[in-house]
Design a protein around this motif. Structure first.
Motif, PDB file in Angstrom:
ATOM      1  N   LEU A 182       0.885  -1.356  -0.376  1.00 40.10           N
ATOM      2  CA  LEU A 182       0.060   0.006   0.081  1.00 40.10           C
ATOM      3  C   LEU A 182       1.173   0.791  -0.119  1.00 40.10           C
ATOM      4  N   ILE A 183       0.634   2.406  -0.817  1.00 39.29           N
ATOM      5  CA  ILE A 183       1.588   4.018  -0.890  1.00 39.29           C
ATOM      6  C   ILE A 183       0.433   4.764  -0.777  1.00 39.29           C
ATOM      7  N   SER A 184       0.027   4.854   0.298  1.00 39.30           N
ATOM      8  CA  SER A 184      -1.054   5.622   0.804  1.00 39.30           C
ATOM      9  C   SER A 184      -0.439   7.215   0.372  1.00 39.30           C
ATOM     10  N   SER A 185      -1.234   8.224  -0.261  1.00 41.05           N
ATOM     11  CA  SER A 185      -0.845  10.143   0.108  1.00 41.05           C
ATOM     12  C   SER A 185       0.874  10.267   0.312  1.00 41.05           C
ATOM     13  N   VAL A 186       1.756   9.521  -0.665  1.00 43.74           N
ATOM     14  CA  VAL A 186       2.445   9.937  -1.255  1.00 43.74           C
ATOM     15  C   VAL A 186       2.380  10.816  -1.981  1.00 43.74           C
ATOM     16  N   GLU A 187       3.779  11.645  -1.551  1.00 50.69           N
ATOM     17  CA  GLU A 187       4.192  12.882  -2.779  1.00 50.69           C
ATOM     18  C   GLU A 187       4.853  12.453  -3.686  1.00 50.69           C
ATOM     19  N   ALA A 188       5.554  11.596  -5.340  1.00 47.68           N
ATOM     20  CA  ALA A 188       6.721  11.587  -5.614  1.00 47.68           C
ATOM     21  C   ALA A 188       6.901  12.645  -6.995  1.00 47.68           C
ATOM     22  N   SER A 189       8.441  12.856  -7.210  1.00 50.90           N
ATOM     23  CA  SER A 189       8.305  13.814  -8.305  1.00 50.90           C
ATOM     24  C   SER A 189       9.916  13.836  -8.740  1.00 50.90           C
ATOM     25  N   GLY A 190      10.317  14.363  -9.928  1.00 45.97           N
ATOM     26  CA  GLY A 190      11.689  14.764 -10.400  1.00 45.97           C
ATOM     27  C   GLY A 190      12.304  14.006 -10.958  1.00 45.97           C
ATOM     28  N   ALA A 191      11.810  12.125 -10.984  1.00 50.30           N
ATOM     29  CA  ALA A 191      12.461  10.974 -11.685  1.00 50.30           C
ATOM     30  C   ALA A 191      12.247  11.183 -12.969  1.00 50.30           C
ATOM     31  N   ASN A 192      13.364  10.590 -13.066  1.00 49.42           N
ATOM     32  CA  ASN A 192      13.369  10.710 -14.976  1.00 49.42           C
ATOM     33  C   ASN A 192      12.609   9.138 -15.255  1.00 49.42           C
ATOM     34  N   ARG A 193      12.274   8.298 -14.680  1.00 43.84           N
ATOM     35  CA  ARG A 193      11.150   6.846 -14.928  1.00 43.84           C
ATOM     36  C   ARG A 193      10.258   7.188 -14.337  1.00 43.84           C
ATOM     37  N   ALA A 194      10.122   6.630 -13.535  1.00 43.02           N
ATOM     38  CA  ALA A 194       8.208   7.479 -12.568  1.00 43.02           C
ATOM     39  C   ALA A 194       8.450   7.030 -11.302  1.00 43.02           C
ATOM     40  N   GLY A 195       7.945   8.610 -11.361  1.00 40.31           N
ATOM     41  CA  GLY A 195       6.871   8.701  -9.705  1.00 40.31           C
ATOM     42  C   GLY A 195       7.406   7.644  -8.717  1.00 40.31           C
ATOM     43  N   ILE A 196       6.392   6.026  -8.805  1.00 44.60           N
ATOM     44  CA  ILE A 196       5.966   4.988  -7.966  1.00 44.60           C
ATOM     45  C   ILE A 196       6.072   4.132  -9.488  1.00 44.60           C
ATOM     46  N   LEU A 197       7.230   2.885  -9.273  1.00 44.19           N
ATOM     47  CA  LEU A 197       7.000   1.819 -10.199  1.00 44.19           C
ATOM     48  C   LEU A 197       6.422   0.613 -10.057  1.00 44.19           C
ATOM     49  N   PHE A 198       5.591  -0.262 -10.091  1.00 41.75           N
ATOM     50  CA  PHE A 198       5.880  -1.897  -9.690  1.00 41.75           C
ATOM     51  C   PHE A 198       6.108  -2.352 -10.832  1.00 41.75           C
ATOM     52  N   THR A 199       7.190  -3.718 -10.529  1.00 43.87           N
ATOM     53  CA  THR A 199       7.520  -4.166 -11.561  1.00 43.87           C
ATOM     54  C   THR A 199       7.682  -5.527 -10.490  1.00 43.87           C
ATOM     55  N   SER A 200       8.784  -6.271 -11.882  1.00 43.77           N
ATOM     56  CA  SER A 200       8.584  -7.941 -11.382  1.00 43.77           C
ATOM     57  C   SER A 200       9.906  -8.495 -11.809  1.00 43.77           C
ATOM     58  N   THR A 201      10.911  -8.816 -11.434  1.00 38.62           N
ATOM     59  CA  THR A 201      12.465  -9.087 -11.994  1.00 38.62           C
ATOM     60  C   THR A 201      12.540 -10.773 -12.456  1.00 38.62           C
ATOM     61  N   ARG A 202      11.481 -11.567 -11.586  1.00 41.20           N
ATOM     62  CA  ARG A 202      11.405 -12.104 -11.801  1.00 41.20           C
ATOM     63  C   ARG A 202      11.121 -13.460 -13.662  1.00 41.20           C
ATOM     64  N   ALA A 203       9.803 -12.226 -13.639  1.00 39.67           N
ATOM     65  CA  ALA A 203       8.937 -12.647 -14.925  1.00 39.67           C
ATOM     66  C   ALA A 203       9.833 -12.447 -15.897  1.00 39.67           C
ATOM     67  N   ALA A 204      10.874 -12.176 -15.926  1.00 36.70           N
ATOM     68  CA  ALA A 204      12.074 -11.743 -17.211  1.00 36.70           C
ATOM     69  C   ALA A 204      13.199 -13.163 -17.049  1.00 36.70           C
TER      70      ALA A 204
END
Length: 673
Positions: A182-204
């Motif tokens: 759970l990510i709640s009431s979070v400010e994310a800024s300035g990233a050169n990819r994503a403010g928030i990123l969900f992923t899976s390295t196992r999938a690849a």
């Protein structure tokens, strides 16, 4: 944070003055710290370990020490003030008992980092492992909460590279191979990819037994989301967060199952010079996603799209607002994985005609188009093992501010495209409202089902009903409502219905005044619509063109009302029909009944008229679909699915010739079979 849409919600893990100290302990390194208990459980204050709340010196070591203690206590970590970190905060399997990170609120607690990235991200497959470049990394840890704080990447020199839309590797928060986050009431800024990123390295990662990755096996149809071994993040959620001024996107997700983004604000993501990126919230291309839900989000002036899905199925996008996103308000399509269930419902999309891109930084005058809502299947024309009986819904949405920029052909209120070769599908485009200064198309379903040079099955069930539109101008070469099947087989398949729409057009320079339907559907029905058409009517109002060389499609045009500035009677060429058995009946111009037009012989036209009168007696306002042929006549269905949905289960119409599925088996009482 003037851009942020504040929603008053209960915040998880928020510190309170009433929280109590339940223990005082000493860490293995000899640091004394307190354990607090609050409404949301136990936590440790990282300042006990020496964080610098002014942000002038590095707080990373202190935060890491607090995390180690929190893991021992099975507690969360509270962060206060402005904190600079020289490298990333990592919560991995060695800290599996940490419950979360939280602060005093967005802007009140700030985490800033400036780690330089090396190399350039390879966006060809979105499989690059970029975990080391996140400000906060959650890696293989379930049931974690991050709440009430801001994360900012401050290295401005790593934000933009000309001609490199996806060079960035840095994300504010990266969650990898984790469930129930759970990510709640979070400010994310300035990233050169994503403010928030969900992923899976196992999938690849390649399976040692098969030599192929799970990603490849899903794409090949060997396994699906029900396989217990399939790596994915399950039941993750981002809510009430503010994601802005990130290079690629505010929130990006990949390899997720049952993911929810709710109540977030995503604004000004991307670069003013580049049309290639700038997503408010997006599911990433080349990644499998099962169950993606976007609800109650506000996207504002993102430099490419507001809400987006590049690959996924079981998608729900509902009750969101897209305000001024530059190229698309809402866009859903799939490239490498099947997509057989999509609902885009009750959203508000507003185009900002002044927020445009004259010249892309490396593509020139390329990004001049706009679509309020776009839904497109199988963009790369592969065999994606898509389930039959796919369902796509675009309903109850409001799209306003439409304006054509530099005569861009790709300008739509609602755009549906299908490239699946053979599946049966249903698309319902219903009860939407479209307004603006100008557009190329108001609603279009443009399909090409060819695969590897082989013609496709063609039309499915396409229902464009109950929509209202008021547009200043339809510009040259296009049509207000347009359905086209390209490269379809000679056999007939599917049904196209355009009914109960209320369309007002002040000026039309297109190829048809109201509707053009081209393809291999078994039946085309244009009924119960109101078209208010101003200006000179020098083209057909309704155009129906069958594309099969072996069969004649069926076309019924009935009970439409045409309100025209032209007071004189319309010529018979208001209806254009090619390669179709057709009847135009009970239509009216400015309140006066129009002549019946048909190419049926007298016997079958009489039978048709008798049947239609019987259906009208059952319910005048409902749309009746017929199958017509010059040499025979039969009724396939009395009410469309859209009509029955309006009626609901409590109101069922029937008479002697009908059963409860609304199919006519015999019409002996009417003496026509």
């Amino acid at each position: 944070m003037s851009d942020y849409i504040h929603r008053k919600v209960a915040s998880p893990m928020k510190r309170s003055s009433s929280d109590s100290v339940i223990a005082t302990k000493v860490s293995s390194e000899g640091t004394a710290y307190k354990v607090y208990a609050g409404k949301h459980g136990k936590y440790i204050d990282a300042s006990d370990f020496g964080t610098d709340k002014t942000g002038k010196t590095d707080s990373l070591a202190a935060i890491n020490a607090a995390l180690k203690a929190a893991d021992k206590e099975k507690a969360a970590v509270y962060l206060g003030g402005t904190l600079y970190i020289s490298d990333q905060i990592v919560i991995d399997s060695s800290l599996r008992h940490v419950k979360g990170l939280f602060g005093d609120g967005m802007g009140a607690t700030q985490i800033r980092f400036d780690k330089k990235q090396s190399g350039i991200f390879n966006s060809n497959n979105n499989d690059g492992d970029i975990r080391e470049y996140a400000g906060i990394l959650v890696d293989d840890v379930d049931n974690l909460t991050i709440a009430n704080l801001s994360v900012e990447y401050t290295r401005k020199s790593d934000f933009y590279m000309k001609g490199q839309s996806y060079f960035g590797k840095v994300s504010g928060i990266l969650v990898n191979d984790a469930d129930n986050t759970l990510i709640s009431s979070v400010e994310a800024s300035g990233a050169n990819r994503a403010g928030i990123l969900f992923t899976s390295t196992r999938a690849a990662e390649k399976d040692s037994r098969t030599g192929t990755s799970y990603k490849t096996r899903v794409a090949n149809g060997e396994i699906d989301e029900t396989d217990s071994r399939l790596p994915s993040g399950e039941n993750n959620r981002v809510e009430n967060s503010y994601l802005h001024h990130n290079r690629v996107g505010g929130l990006l997700v990949a390899y997720q199952e049952n993911f929810v983004a709710d109540g977030n604000t995503a604004s000004w993501n991307g670069s003013q010079y580049d049309g290639g990126t700038g997503y408010g919230i997006a599911a990433m291309a080349g990644t499998y996603n099962f169950g993606i839900t976007y609800t109650n989000n506000y996207t504002n002036h993102n430099y490419r799209k507001g809400l987006d899905v590049h690959d996924g199925t079981d998608i729900v996008i509902e009750n969101n607002i897209s305000n001024g996103d530059r190229l698309y308000g809402i866009a859903v399509y799939n490239r490498q994985f099947a997509m057989d269930n999509v609902v885009i419902k009750n959203n508000t999309v507003v185009q900002d005609s002044s927020f445009r891109l004259l010249n892309d930084d490396d593509l020139g005058r390329f990004y001049h188009g706009y679509a309020g809502i776009q839904l497109e299947t199988n963009t790369q024309r592969r065999d994606l093992h898509t389930d039959n009986n796919a369902n796509y819904e675009i309903s109850g949405n409001s799209i306003s501010g439409l304006s054509v920029y530099r005569d861009a052909l790709h300008t739509y209120g609602i755009e549906f495209r299908n490239h699946e070769h053979s599946i049966d599908y249903t698309v319902n485009i219903t009860d939407n409202k479209i307004e603006g200064h100008s557009s190329k198309y108001l609603i279009a379903a443009i399909n090409d089902t060819a695969l590897n040079g082989v013609k496709g099955a063609g039309s499915g069930t396409i229902n464009i009903s109950g929509n209202t539109a008021n547009i200043g101008e339809i510009t040259k070469g296009t049509v207000p409502i347009f359905v086209e099947e390209k490269n379809a087989a000679d056999t007939l398949r599917g049904n196209v219905t355009v009914s109960d729409n209320d369309i007002t057009i002040k000026k039309n320079n297109g190829v048809a005044e109201g509707v053009q339907l081209i393809g291999n559907a078994e039946t085309y029905t244009v009924a119960d619509n109101k078209f208010t058409l101003n200006g000179n009517l020098d083209k057909s109002i309704v155009s129906l063109i069958g594309t099969s060389s072996k069969h004649s499609t069926s076309a019924t045009v009935s009970d439409n009302e045409f309100v025209t500035a032209q007071k004189s009677k319309l010529n018979s060429d208001w209806l254009q029909v090619k390669n179709a058995s057709h009847v135009a009946i009970d239509n009216a111009q400015n309140g006066k009944e129009m002549d019946t037009l048909s190419n049926l012989n007298t016997k079958y036209l009489k039978a048709f008229t008798a049947t239609k009168e019987a259906a009208d007696k059952v319910e005048q306002e409902l749309t009746t679909t017929f199958e017509l042929d010059k040499n025979q006549f039969r009724v396939s269905a009395l009410f469309t699915d859209y009509d029955q949905d309006k009626l609901g289960e409590s109101k069922v119409y029937s008479y002697d010739a009908l059963d409860n599925t609304y199919n006519i088996h015999t019409l002996n009482s009417l003496d026509i079979l």
